[in-house]
Design a protein around this motif. Sequence first.
Motif, PDB file in Angstrom:
ATOM      1  N   THR A 163      -0.009  75.327  38.437  1.00 56.84           N
ATOM      2  CA  THR A 163      -1.450  75.122  38.391  1.00 56.84           C
ATOM      3  C   THR A 163      -1.852  73.919  39.233  1.00 56.84           C
ATOM      4  N   GLY A 164      -2.831  74.144  40.115  1.00 58.37           N
ATOM      5  CA  GLY A 164      -3.268  73.084  41.007  1.00 58.37           C
ATOM      6  C   GLY A 164      -2.496  73.046  42.303  1.00 58.37           C
ATOM      7  N   LYS A 165      -1.398  73.839  42.378  1.00 56.80           N
ATOM      8  CA  LYS A 165      -0.595  73.895  43.596  1.00 56.80           C
ATOM      9  C   LYS A 165      -0.303  75.348  43.947  1.00 56.80           C
ATOM     10  N   ALA A 166      -1.127  76.246  43.475  1.00 57.40           N
ATOM     11  CA  ALA A 166      -0.744  77.650  43.437  1.00 57.40           C
ATOM     12  C   ALA A 166      -0.784  78.337  44.779  1.00 57.40           C
ATOM     13  N   SER A 167      -1.211  79.581  44.843  1.00 57.59           N
ATOM     14  CA  SER A 167      -0.806  80.434  45.932  1.00 57.59           C
ATOM     15  C   SER A 167      -1.788  81.538  46.224  1.00 57.59           C
ATOM     16  N   LEU A 168      -1.244  82.605  46.800  1.00 54.99           N
ATOM     17  CA  LEU A 168      -2.003  83.834  46.960  1.00 54.99           C
ATOM     18  C   LEU A 168      -1.760  84.713  45.750  1.00 54.99           C
ATOM     19  N   ASP A 169      -2.798  85.423  45.307  1.00 51.94           N
ATOM     20  CA  ASP A 169      -2.590  86.290  44.157  1.00 51.94           C
ATOM     21  C   ASP A 169      -1.943  87.590  44.603  1.00 51.94           C
ATOM     22  N   THR A 170      -1.760  88.506  43.659  1.00 51.08           N
ATOM     23  CA  THR A 170      -1.034  89.730  43.963  1.00 51.08           C
ATOM     24  C   THR A 170      -1.791  90.635  44.924  1.00 51.08           C
ATOM     25  N   HIS A 171      -3.058  90.352  45.162  1.00 52.55           N
ATOM     26  CA  HIS A 171      -3.839  91.141  46.110  1.00 52.55           C
ATOM     27  C   HIS A 171      -3.950  90.441  47.461  1.00 52.55           C
ATOM     28  N   GLY A 172      -3.214  89.331  47.632  1.00 55.68           N
ATOM     29  CA  GLY A 172      -3.229  88.625  48.896  1.00 55.68           C
ATOM     30  C   GLY A 172      -4.395  87.677  49.051  1.00 55.68           C
ATOM     31  N   LYS A 173      -5.182  87.457  47.990  1.00 60.77           N
ATOM     32  CA  LYS A 173      -6.317  86.555  48.056  1.00 60.77           C
ATOM     33  C   LYS A 173      -5.915  85.186  47.525  1.00 60.77           C
ATOM     34  N   VAL A 186       1.546  78.215  36.802  1.00 59.84           N
ATOM     35  CA  VAL A 186       2.265  77.791  35.599  1.00 59.84           C
ATOM     36  C   VAL A 186       1.789  76.384  35.243  1.00 59.84           C
ATOM     37  N   PRO A 187       1.416  76.119  34.002  1.00 57.31           N
ATOM     38  CA  PRO A 187       0.938  74.772  33.634  1.00 57.31           C
ATOM     39  C   PRO A 187       1.955  73.693  33.993  1.00 57.31           C
ATOM     40  N   PRO A 188       1.510  72.585  34.578  1.00 58.46           N
ATOM     41  CA  PRO A 188       2.437  71.505  34.940  1.00 58.46           C
ATOM     42  C   PRO A 188       3.202  70.952  33.741  1.00 58.46           C
ATOM     43  N   SER A 189       2.653  71.115  32.537  1.00 58.87           N
ATOM     44  CA  SER A 189       3.339  70.617  31.344  1.00 58.87           C
ATOM     45  C   SER A 189       4.640  71.370  31.079  1.00 58.87           C
ATOM     46  N   PHE A 190       4.763  72.577  31.650  1.00 60.25           N
ATOM     47  CA  PHE A 190       6.028  73.298  31.554  1.00 60.25           C
ATOM     48  C   PHE A 190       6.933  72.741  32.638  1.00 60.25           C
ATOM     49  N   GLU A 191       7.955  72.035  32.261  1.00 54.09           N
ATOM     50  CA  GLU A 191       8.688  71.178  33.189  1.00 54.09           C
ATOM     51  C   GLU A 191       9.690  71.912  34.071  1.00 54.09           C
ATOM     52  N   HIS A 192       9.798  73.221  33.930  1.00 57.73           N
ATOM     53  CA  HIS A 192      10.770  73.972  34.722  1.00 57.73           C
ATOM     54  C   HIS A 192      10.055  74.914  35.686  1.00 57.73           C
TER      55      HIS A 192
END
Length: 225
Positions: free
Chosen positions: A120-130, A66-72
Motif C-alpha cells: 500500500t502506497g507503493k503499489a502497481s498496475l491492477d489486473t486490468h493494466g490500469k 498489502v498493508p505495510p504493517s504486514f512485515e513480509h
Amino acid sequence: MAAALDTLVTLTIPADEHFWHTYGDDVATARAGALKLIDVTDIADARLEFAEVSTSLESLLMATGVPPSFEHEVQVLHCPMYREGQGGTIWLQPAGDVRNPYYGSTMLECFDERKALPVTGKASLDTHGKESISMDGHQPAPMEMESEAMQAPAATNGDIYPIDFCLVSGGKLGSMGAPVTIEYQGRTLKFCCAQCISSFHEDPELYLKKLDEAARNLGNVQGGQ
C-alpha cells in the motif's frame, strides 16, 4: 477473513468513490469462500474454494496493496497442475520457500511463475493494466514483477540452467507449454509437465546426477572458449 473483509469495505477510498463497487465481486467471492472453508470436509471442494478465494484476494490486493504493517513480502505463485486444462491457478504466500497447497507433499515445491504483490502506497498496475489506487488514496508506483528466472534460485552453481530438456522424459523444455518448475533442496529444477515431477520424486538422486553431469559439461565447454 470474512470479518476482516466486512471491516475493509467500510473504509472510504479518497481517490475513487466507486472503488468498492468496482471490486465488490472480488470481496463477495473471497468472503463467501472463506466462510465455506470453515466447514468443508471434502478435499476437492476445499481446493476449489481455496482457489476462488486466492484469485479474488489477488485481484483485490493488486488494487489496494498489502498493508505495510504486514512485515513480509506477499507473493502470488501459479500452480500449473490444479485446473491444468483451464490454465492452472494461483495461491498467495509470504516470500520464502515454495509451499504449494493444492496437492500436499507430492507437489509441495511446484510452481511455474511468481510475482510480488504491491505494498500500500507503493503499489502497481491492477489486473486490468490500469494504475491502481492505494488505500491511502495515493497513486502507487509500478510493482516489481519477478520472472521465474529472476526469482528462483539457480539450478546449479552457475546462472545458466544447464539443459534444455526435461530431466525425466528427455523431451525438449517448452515443447508442451511453459516448463513446470520446482525448488528441491535449494535448487531449481525444470520439467516438461507436472506428471514428470512425480517420477522425479521416486528417485531424485538419479535425476540430480543427470543435472550435475550436464552442469559439469557446460562448465567445461565455457572454460574452453
